[in-house]
Design a protein around this motif. Structure first.
Motif, PDB file in Angstrom:
ATOM      1  N   VAL A  32      22.037  -8.628  50.902  1.00  0.00           N
ATOM      2  CA  VAL A  32      22.332  -8.990  49.481  1.00  0.00           C
ATOM      3  C   VAL A  32      22.483  -8.118  48.937  1.00  0.00           C
ATOM      4  O   VAL A  32      23.291  -7.451  49.761  1.00  0.00           O
ATOM      5  N   ARG A  46      16.383  -3.549  46.312  1.00  0.00           N
ATOM      6  CA  ARG A  46      17.411  -4.676  47.184  1.00  0.00           C
ATOM      7  C   ARG A  46      16.830  -4.253  48.689  1.00  0.00           C
ATOM      8  O   ARG A  46      16.528  -5.418  48.975  1.00  0.00           O
ATOM      9  N   GLU A  49      13.033  -6.194  48.766  1.00  0.00           N
ATOM     10  CA  GLU A  49      13.455  -7.365  48.947  1.00  0.00           C
ATOM     11  C   GLU A  49      14.518  -8.070  50.348  1.00  0.00           C
ATOM     12  O   GLU A  49      13.701  -8.637  50.746  1.00  0.00           O
TER      13      GLU A  49
END
Length: 247
Positions: A32, A46, A49
């Motif tokens: 990402v 992130r 994620e």
């Protein structure tokens, strides 16, 4: 045995489970973009994620682009200043549902991976890995033993931080040809060699996928042998997982 590794970079955050015996990714990595600004909360989200893209519930190793001591981030050259003095391991663990998290310098992680499984495997003497990307990271080894947090990208070169002159970002920002950038990189390598006299330079980061573009142009700048990283841009992920396994 598999452990999850995450590599936080200036432009991207990537991670995957790592096969520790083989020293390679066990599954295709998930990546990402690094948030702008790269605040602790934004980056932690992130990282969660990336880990959440896999069915993973065990320990996690995470790299950070700066000095890290005992899970605390001490510098923040290419990320938000809110990282300075932060217990990053605790923050990331809280965002990963309490999973154990080990945090270390990104270049140190890449270096450990390369010395164990890659271009530095079995090499005696002084080995210096340099990761060229948004900045310049460094990992210094003597007979396989890491000297952590060297951060040699911040050495002065022509009155500037070296990474502002010789990083890949400097090449891109200045729209430099490979030849002009290699000239800058060669001056930097010569300066580092004068200070540390390494037996081997390993060049890592994304640029290690294109060694033919620049290595022939810098080989005459130093006496030491120069080779590309064998694990290329996966080295940080592998090293992060190795650190988590050793914690």
């Amino acid at each position: 045995m598999q452990i999850f590794g995450v590599d936080i970079g200036g432009s991207g955050i990537k991670g995957a489970p790592v096969d520790l015996e083989r020293g390679e990714l066990a599954r295709e990595r998930h990546k990402v973009l690094t948030p702008r600004p790269a605040t602790p909360d934004g980056v932690a989200g992130r990282v969660a994620e990336v880990v959440g893209a896999f069915d993973w519930s065990g320990p996690v190793g995470v790299t950070f682009p700066g000095v890290v001591t005992n899970g605390i981030t001490r510098t923040a050259a290419n990320v938000d200043q809110g990282w300075i003095g932060l217990d990053a391991a605790a923050l990331l663990s809280s965002r990963l549902d309490g999973r154990p998290v080990t945090v270390l310098n990104d270049a140190d992680a890449a270096g450990v991976a390369e010395v164990t499984h890659g271009a530095g495997r079995g090499v005696a003497g002084t080995v210096l890995l340099l990761t060229l990307g948004t900045g310049i990271g460094s990992a210094l080894f003597r007979d396989g033993v890491l000297v952590p947090n060297t951060e040699l990208g911040h050495l002065e070169l022509k009155g500037h931080d070296a990474e502002t002159r010789a990083s890949v970002k400097a090449k891109e920002d200045g729209d430099l040809s490979w030849e002009r950038w290699a000239h800058r990189l060669g001056r930097y390598l010569a300066h580092v060699e004068m200070l540390f006299s390494p037996d081997l330079f390993i060049i890592g980061g994304g640029v290690s996928r294109k060694p033919e573009k620049f290595l022939p142009l810098v080989e005459d700048a130093v006496r030491a042998r120069i080779v590309p990283a064998e694990l290329q841009n996966d080295a940080g992920i592998v090293g992060a997982a190795m650190a988590a396994a050793a914690a």
